[in-house]
Structures are given as structure tokens and as C-alpha cells.
Design a protein around this motif. Sequence first.
Motif, short mmCIF file in Angstrom:
data_model
loop_
_atom_site.label_atom_id
_atom_site.label_comp_id
_atom_site.label_asym_id
_atom_site.label_seq_id
_atom_site.Cartn_x
_atom_site.Cartn_y
_atom_site.Cartn_z
N VAL A 141 85.78 44.19 22.63
CA VAL A 141 86.20 44.63 23.95
C VAL A 141 87.17 43.64 24.59
O VAL A 141 87.95 44.01 25.47
CB VAL A 141 84.97 44.88 24.84
CG1 VAL A 141 84.31 43.55 25.21
CG2 VAL A 141 85.32 45.67 26.10
N PRO A 172 91.30 44.50 22.74
CA PRO A 172 91.41 45.93 22.41
C PRO A 172 92.63 46.23 21.55
O PRO A 172 93.68 45.58 21.68
CB PRO A 172 91.52 46.61 23.77
CG PRO A 172 92.03 45.54 24.69
CD PRO A 172 91.47 44.25 24.18
N PRO A 221 84.09 49.70 21.42
CA PRO A 221 84.38 49.21 22.77
C PRO A 221 85.78 48.65 22.94
O PRO A 221 86.24 48.46 24.07
CB PRO A 221 83.32 48.10 22.96
CG PRO A 221 83.00 47.65 21.58
CD PRO A 221 83.07 48.88 20.73
N GLY A 222 86.48 48.41 21.82
CA GLY A 222 87.84 47.85 21.91
C GLY A 222 88.92 48.83 21.53
O GLY A 222 90.02 48.42 21.14
N TYR A 229 79.22 52.51 23.09
CA TYR A 229 80.58 52.33 23.59
C TYR A 229 81.52 53.30 22.87
O TYR A 229 81.57 53.35 21.65
CB TYR A 229 81.08 50.90 23.31
CG TYR A 229 80.60 49.87 24.31
CD1 TYR A 229 81.06 49.87 25.61
CD2 TYR A 229 79.71 48.87 23.92
CE1 TYR A 229 80.66 48.90 26.52
CE2 TYR A 229 79.30 47.89 24.82
CZ TYR A 229 79.78 47.92 26.12
OH TYR A 229 79.36 46.97 27.01
N PHE A 237 87.73 51.56 25.09
CA PHE A 237 88.18 50.62 26.12
C PHE A 237 89.06 51.35 27.13
O PHE A 237 88.94 51.18 28.34
CB PHE A 237 88.96 49.48 25.45
CG PHE A 237 89.54 48.47 26.41
CD1 PHE A 237 88.81 47.37 26.81
CD2 PHE A 237 90.84 48.62 26.89
CE1 PHE A 237 89.36 46.44 27.69
CE2 PHE A 237 91.39 47.69 27.76
CZ PHE A 237 90.64 46.59 28.15
N GLY A 288 85.67 52.50 29.20
CA GLY A 288 86.10 51.63 30.29
C GLY A 288 87.05 52.28 31.27
O GLY A 288 86.89 52.17 32.48
N PHE A 316 81.36 47.35 31.59
CA PHE A 316 82.60 46.64 31.29
C PHE A 316 82.87 45.58 32.34
O PHE A 316 82.22 45.53 33.39
CB PHE A 316 83.77 47.62 31.23
CG PHE A 316 83.69 48.59 30.09
CD1 PHE A 316 84.35 48.33 28.90
CD2 PHE A 316 82.98 49.77 30.20
CE1 PHE A 316 84.28 49.22 27.83
CE2 PHE A 316 82.91 50.67 29.15
CZ PHE A 316 83.55 50.39 27.96
#
Length: 545
Positions: free
Chosen positions: A307, A310, A339-340, A392, A395, A431, A482
Amino acid sequence: MRSIRNFVIDVRQVPAEKSQGTGIHWQVAQATSLMNIVFFMSTASNTAHQGIWMENGSGGFMGDLVFNGGKFGMWVGNQQFTVRNVTINNAQTAVFSHWNWGWTFQGININNCQVGYDLLTGGLTESTQSVGAVAIIDAVVTNTPIFIRNSVPSNNHLAGSLVINNAKLNNVQTAVGVVGGATVLAGGTKTIVSWGQGNVFKGTNTGATFTQGDISSPNKPSSLLDSSGKIFGKMHPQYASYAVSEFVSVRDNGAKGDGHTDDTAALKAIFAKASATMPPRTSASDKRSISKAWSVIAGTGSNFKDVANPQVVVSVGEPDSQGILEISDMIFATVGPTPGAIVVEWNVKQPSGVLGGAGTWDTHIRLGGALGTNLQAQQCPSSGGGGTTPCYAAFLALHIKPTATAYLEGLWAWLADHDLDGNGQVSLFSGRGILSESAGPVWLIGTAEHHALYQYSLVNARSHYMGLIQTESPSPSVPAPFSTNSAFKDPSFPSGLTSSWALSVTTSTDILVFGAGLYSFFTVNRFHSFVTRQPMLILIDVIEL
């Protein structure tokens, strides 16, 4: 994920007095579309025919439609919808609406009807809700006695709103009236520049002023307009004039498309091959991608786990590239946890003089809630029992870069809150929704839902048309889980804000939002929480516009 397109629907063999003479029953949600359809209905005085019947739902987009005859061209009720380039001829009522939260009509032509818009108004409770908001831009109404008719007079406190911008009337006796004959705005042969009816809010003042009359007309940059001065629109590409030999199948060139094989190298090779074989007049950015039925390009793996660092899943064009680039009927997604993941980075700029040369149609970003994503109810139930780390999804869903332009029609950037291919709700985390740093022009006709920090963020942006935009707040308290990231120009969050920004605008100019449904439902992911929800206090943040 439903679409009806390229039909002629003729119900004239149904007896005129029978309402079974209905072209389409369209009770739908987001990521749905009607396009390039012509309807024929009876023009008898006792006709009960209707082109579209829609009593409920939460849509959606429709465009490039023609209705001929009928009691109603469109009989509609839906939470929200965007309607573009529709012509209605010789109907008794062009559009009847019995309820909504917000609809935007762009580029509407009404000819030889008795009533243009017949709106059921005045409902103030959940059980009596009626039409909440109608926004009409770039309309031409000809030989129609009444353009818009409300069911009840406003009496200076009518619930909902009506906004008219750039409506040209030709032989229209009443522009806005009330059932029973009262005239609110006189007609004639004239142009309504900008007129509104409803509550007007200014700045941070929570008090509303009821307005019924001329209102300030927003500035419209010329880059957003077509040659006639209307907001530009472009029909979903059909490629009917292309020979079969001009299409390249990715499956015929090494891609498996089986949901398991890594097709990255194959897809890159195919696009490189297509660029190499293009005529000399085109650039490497000149590509047109069309899916048979919402093919999915999904990112997964270690590249998208961090994360704090990204990475882009799909780059649309190289940085600062220019050329024709059209994408239709595609889905961009992730196989979590990711998450990224920056799911789509939009870099390409339309060629000079080619409006809408870089765009998407009926293309969506779908995060979780579907087979193969590892982000379904089994892994991430709404109870939160799946935890955070395994759930997740992204991002950032879509990043429009500073030198890019974009025409995005019917785009749904959705973080799933329910399982499309299973049962029940899910608890997932993305995110950010759509970040635009573009200098324009950008046309955003779509939605973004359930992202943690914001649904739309415009930073140093210019010349954007957005209508109708629809958002829903996510369940976690902002910015959890986040953190803000200054490299992506994340907005700040005042103390007490319990959920994400629906729309954040920072140091931007010529931003036109023509119709918005920005909803704050609840901060706990449970259906029953709707009854005792605690709404957030602020949905929109504008800094140095």
C-alpha cells in the motif's frame, strides 16, 4: 451488467388501448445501459402504449434513443439515471416520472407531444416520495403545448428541485406549469438560459432559500462543447464500417482468458503488434478495444501488495501520449488482496480537434463481489470476520493524469458491498475512487461508490463536465483502514467527519456538476442500520475553486 442496444422495437400490432404495448420493462441498477434503439407505438387518441416502463431501481445510463408515438415515450421511476441524446416524437407525454432522487437529461429533443415532462411532485415522506430532482440541459422542444408540468404547486416549499439550462422552445405555450392550468414560467418561442425551482444552498450555510426563477448560468468551457454549443456527447462505438479482417482477437494471438492464466505478456504483445501494423497516419496510442461481453482484465500478485508503493494494473496509453483510444464493454478488476493496486491509470490525450477521441463506453471498474476475485462473502463477510488485510481490493480505482483527456460514459467504479455471484453483503476496502488531475476536457458520466477516502477527487483540474454522478459512503470511518498519501494529493478530513468525501475539489476551475446523487446512508455495513443511521455532516469539500 445488462445492456440492450441496436434494436427497432415496434409494438403497433398490440391494440392501441392495451398497455401491454410496452417496448422495454427496465427495472435496473448501475452498470446498465440502453443505446441505439428506435421505438414505434400507436398514435391513436386512446393509445396506452409506452416505450420504456421503469417503476424502480438504482441506475444507470441510457442514450441515443428515438421514441415515436405512444401515451408515454418514457414512464420512469428510478433512484438516479443519466439520459443523453433522446428524441421523442408525437407522444401524448414524452416523459412521465413518478419518483426519483435525481435524473439528468442531456440533449433532449421533444417534437409534437402534448406534454414534455409530467412530474409527480410534492411527496415529503418515505411512503409518499415523488420526483426529487430533475436536471435538463441542452433541450429543444417544438410544437408541444407544455414543456414541464408539476402535479402540485410549489407554494414556496416544493420538495425536490428542477433545473433547466439551455432549453430552446419553439411554439411552446407553457414552459413550466402545474396540473390544473397554473403557469409558473411562460413559454413561447425562446431559449431558457438557466432557470431553477427548489432549495438553493450557498457555501457552508445549512439554511436553504427557496428559488423559483432565473438562476446564474454556469460557465461552460468551449472545450466541453460541440459545434452547436451543447455539451459534447458521443455514441458508444459500433465499428459497423470496419471489415472483419481489421479486428484482432486476443485469444487468437496467445491470450487464454480462462481466469487463471497470466495473460499480461500476451496482451502486451497483441497491442504492440496492432500498433506496428497500423497505417502511418496513426500513432501508437491509436487503439480500439471492444469486449464481446464484459471481458475482465484483473491485476493480482506481489506487485500490488504494498500500500506504500502502489503500482498500476492497466495503463491506458503511455505518459503524455496522444491519439485515438476507445474502450468499450470491458471490466477492470483485481484478484485480492491488492492494497497497492491502481486499477486504471489514464494517460492518453485525444487528438487535436477530435472531441471524445479518448474514452470508454459501458466499461466498469468492479472491485470484489464476483467469482474469481477472492473478495466475496466467503472470504470477507459483512460481519468483518474476514479482517482487513485479506479484504483489500485496491489503492485507487481510476487516476486521470494531468495531460490526459477522457470521455467516460456509463462508467461504474464500484467497490462491492454485496456479492454479485454469491449471497449476502461483503466488507471490502478500497482507498480511493476517481482522482482527476486533468487539465481537460473531461466528461464524467458515471458513478463511484464505497471507497474509503473519497469517491471523486479533482486536484488542479480544469474543464470537467460531470452529470449525473452518484456516490455512496462506505462503512469504515475515514480514512480507515488506509492512511492519507500526499504523493496522491489526498484531501484532509476535519474532526468529526465519519465517512469519505463524495466529492473533493481542490484548486480547480470550470468544474460543472450537472446533477448529483451523493448519498450518506450509514457507517455500519448492515441493512438494518438504515433505520437508525447517523448521517455524516459534510459530503462535498471545495478548496480554492
